[in-house]
Design an enzyme around this catalytic site. Structure first.
Site, PDB file in Angstrom:
ATOM      1  N   PHE A 472       0.803  -1.368   0.010  1.00 35.51           N
ATOM      2  CA  PHE A 472       0.056  -0.066  -0.009  1.00 35.51           C
ATOM      3  C   PHE A 472       0.826   1.303  -0.016  1.00 35.51           C
ATOM      4  O   PHE A 472       0.621   2.226   0.660  1.00 35.51           O
ATOM      5  CB  PHE A 472      -0.759  -0.005   1.142  1.00 35.51           C
ATOM      6  CG  PHE A 472      -1.964  -1.105   1.057  1.00 35.51           C
ATOM      7  CD1 PHE A 472      -2.983  -1.231   0.291  1.00 35.51           C
ATOM      8  CD2 PHE A 472      -1.721  -2.291   2.197  1.00 35.51           C
ATOM      9  CE1 PHE A 472      -3.811  -2.440   0.458  1.00 35.51           C
ATOM     10  CE2 PHE A 472      -2.562  -3.306   2.016  1.00 35.51           C
ATOM     11  CZ  PHE A 472      -3.765  -3.280   1.408  1.00 35.51           C
ATOM     12  N   HIS A 473       1.915   1.432  -0.826  1.00 35.12           N
ATOM     13  CA  HIS A 473       2.864   2.533  -0.950  1.00 35.12           C
ATOM     14  C   HIS A 473       2.989   2.927  -2.366  1.00 35.12           C
ATOM     15  O   HIS A 473       4.035   3.339  -2.772  1.00 35.12           O
ATOM     16  CB  HIS A 473       4.045   2.023  -0.496  1.00 35.12           C
ATOM     17  CG  HIS A 473       4.110   1.644   0.959  1.00 35.12           C
ATOM     18  ND1 HIS A 473       5.239   0.953   1.395  1.00 35.12           N
ATOM     19  CD2 HIS A 473       3.547   1.818   1.947  1.00 35.12           C
ATOM     20  CE1 HIS A 473       5.070   0.676   2.639  1.00 35.12           C
ATOM     21  NE2 HIS A 473       3.957   1.113   2.954  1.00 35.12           N
TER      22      HIS A 473
END
EC number: 1.1.99.1
Length: 556
Positions: A472-473
């Site tokens: 989730f980056h």
């Protein structure tokens, strides 16, 4: 409605800008957020241990999905992004990791980005932070973001995992955000002293929301930015379920802070981007910038899971009959299992000598479970999240229609380079070696996943194809710089336009070595001073570790 500044997106950077700009009582700001408030009574976003819950629904999560990823067996992969005041800081894993000093020094190699070096940025990391252990050359003592350090005696697995990394020959570091990132050590977290999530809504907006010069609109879905020629002059948005647009004008600037997925979408819908793409949807071209939505990057990670021979894991906390007690302890005392995200130990290593700074990250977790709370192993267990940090793979974000409610086409092109495969094979093999050090002997049972039968390059590659997940980056889709694919300059100003900046993780030219939230907040702080015309904070003189060809690990 008229304001000096309109900020699109109340996330990790937008809330910083809203708070800093309204410190001047003569400056008026409108802050638009497509999601709702950060409801303080909702344990799902406020209890650190409940971090999996917001990812499971759509109240706080945009729940984007990728296009079929060609190198991942054509899987459509999760791409969760925060929705609501706080943005992704409302739903993230609360790991406070700044990245490596050399990430920023690398940015500063680009002509025009010289003032983005680590020592130029460190004062802004410090400005944003209040660390519970007090301030020093690397950490702040009176900033809006509460940072909690790991305390001894929380769970024996944390210290055992750090010790195992050291026994395998890697360095020990006391502070992953201090002098030396490389090595294994305790992990800082964005959690308040009262055991609550320290989102930017809590840290920044709480001090600003009562100011008369700040107007906050939630459930406000930005449709597009309004231009007069090449100047951004306002924003049009849809409120709630309304189909009738509302608009406001910006006397000074529009500040786009919608994140790496939504910021390029909004630019594209507004007529800024690749001319061919815009023509496909009959969007009038305001300014051609082919880099809008390109250069998409992310961290991919996978879990190695082990049975735990001693009953010290968090497995009992997953049983419903234990949860009322855990909830009460957290609600009334801010303590106990509920008050931690349980990512309290981790590390960064170089998998090979060719990397000048760490290229592999570890998060240790004293339970065997997926990040989003699914597929929990029905026994005591622990796991190691491991992934590569600076993949050469690049993807894109492109609108599929003019409708602001329609999700875009997202493609990361995960694992599209041979380097990716080599790094993951190395990571799995190194992790197994670490897990088999004496420090973990009393705890380590059988390998649950991938399983001991998974050994050859081909078997490891197939496991990664089927099981690796996003960390989730996402970042990089409106990159800062001055080449033909750059979107903004070193102050976040969109090339070729006036009165418009992008300030969020999308402007990172290259992904950093670690979680993105702390650096996104820093970017907000640094550009806030630029917008206000204030002199930059004095450059730090702190020292920092550079491997300079040192061996990857000590010889046994």
């Amino acid at each position: 409605m008229q304001f000096d500044y309109i900020i699109i997106g109340a996330g990790s950077a937008g809330n910083v800008l809203a708070t800093r700009l309204t410190e001047d009582p003569n400056t008026s700001v409108l802050l638009l957020e497509a999601g709702g408030p950060d409801y303080r009574f909702d344990f799902r976003t406020q209890m650190p241990a409940a971090l999996a819950f917001p990812l499971q629904g759509k109240r706080y999560n945009w729940a984007y999905e990728t296009e079929p990823e060609p190198f991942m067996n054509n899987r459509r992969m999760e791409c969760g992004r925060g929705k609501g005041l706080g943005g992704s800081s409302l739903i993230n894993g609360m790991c406070y990791i700044r990245g490596n000093a050399l990430d920023l020094d690398n940015w500063a190699q680009e002509p025009g980005l010289e003032n983005w070096s680590y020592l130029d940025c460190l004062p802004y990391y410090r400005k944003a932070e209040t660390r519970d252990m007090g301030e020093n050359d690397y950490h702040g003592g009176d900033g809006p973001v509460s940072v909690t350090t790991s305390k001894p005696g929380v769970n024996p697995l944390f210290e055992a995992m750090i010790e195992a990394g050291v026994q395998a020959g890697y360095p020990r570091t006391d502070d992953l955000n201090g002098y030396q990132q490389e090595g294994f050590g305790p992990m800082d977290r964005t959690v308040t002293p009262q055991g609550r999530r320290a989102s930017t809504a809590r840290g920044y907006l709480d001090q600003a929301k009562s100011r008369p010069n700040l107007t906050i609109r939630t459930h406000a879905m930005t449709d597009h930015i309004i231009f007069d020629g090449k100047r951004a002059v306002g924003v049009e948005w849809l409120e709630g379920d309304s189909t009738i647009p509302t608009r406001a004008t910006a006397n000074k600037e529009v500040l786009l802070c919608a994140g790496a997925i939504a910021s390029p979408q909004i630019l594209q819908r507004s007529g800024v981007g690749n001319a061919e793409l815009l023509a496909e949807f009959d969007i009038p071209l305001v300014h051609e910038l082919p880099g809008v939505g390109e250069n998409l990057q992310d961290h991919l990670e996978m879990y190695l899971q082990y049975e735990c021979k001693e009953p010290v894991s968090l497995y009992p906390a997953l049983q419903w009959w234990n949860q009322p007690k855990i909830g009460a302890e957290w609600l009334f005392g801010g303590t106990g299992v509920g008050a931690s995200n349980h990512f309290e130990a981790g590390g960064f290593i170089r998998s090979r000598e060719e990397f000048a700074w760490p290229n592999i990250q570890y998060h240790f977790l004293p339970v065997a479970i997926n990040y989003n709370g699914s597929n929990a192993v029905k026994e005591h267990g622990f796991q190691c999240h491991v992934g590569s940090m600076r993949s050469p793979s690049r993807g894109h974000v492109r609108i599929k229609s003019r409708d602001p409610h329609q999700h875009p086409a997202i493609l990361f092109n995960y694992m599209s380079h041979e380097q990716d495969w080599q790094e993951f094979r190395d990571a799995i093999r190194i992790t197994r070696e670490i897990m088999h050090q004496p420090a973990l002997d009393q705890y380590r049972g059988r390998e649950i996943s991938p399983g001991v039968e998974c050994q050859t390059d081909e078997q490891l590659d197939e496991f990664v194809r089927n099981h690796a997940e996003t960390a989730f980056h996402p970042c990089g889709t409106c990159k800062m710089g001055y080449d033909e694919m750059s979107v903004v300059d070193g102050e976040g100003r969109v090339h070729g336009l006036e009165g418009l900046r992008v300030v969020d993780a999308s402007i990172m030219p290259q992904i950093i070595t670690g979680n993105l939230n702390a650096t996104t907040i820093m970017i907000g702080e640094k550009i806030a001073d630029m917008i206000r015309g204030q002199e930059a904070l004095p450059r730090s003189t702190a020292g920092y570790f550079v491997a300079n060809g040192m061996p990857v690990r000590a010889k046994k």
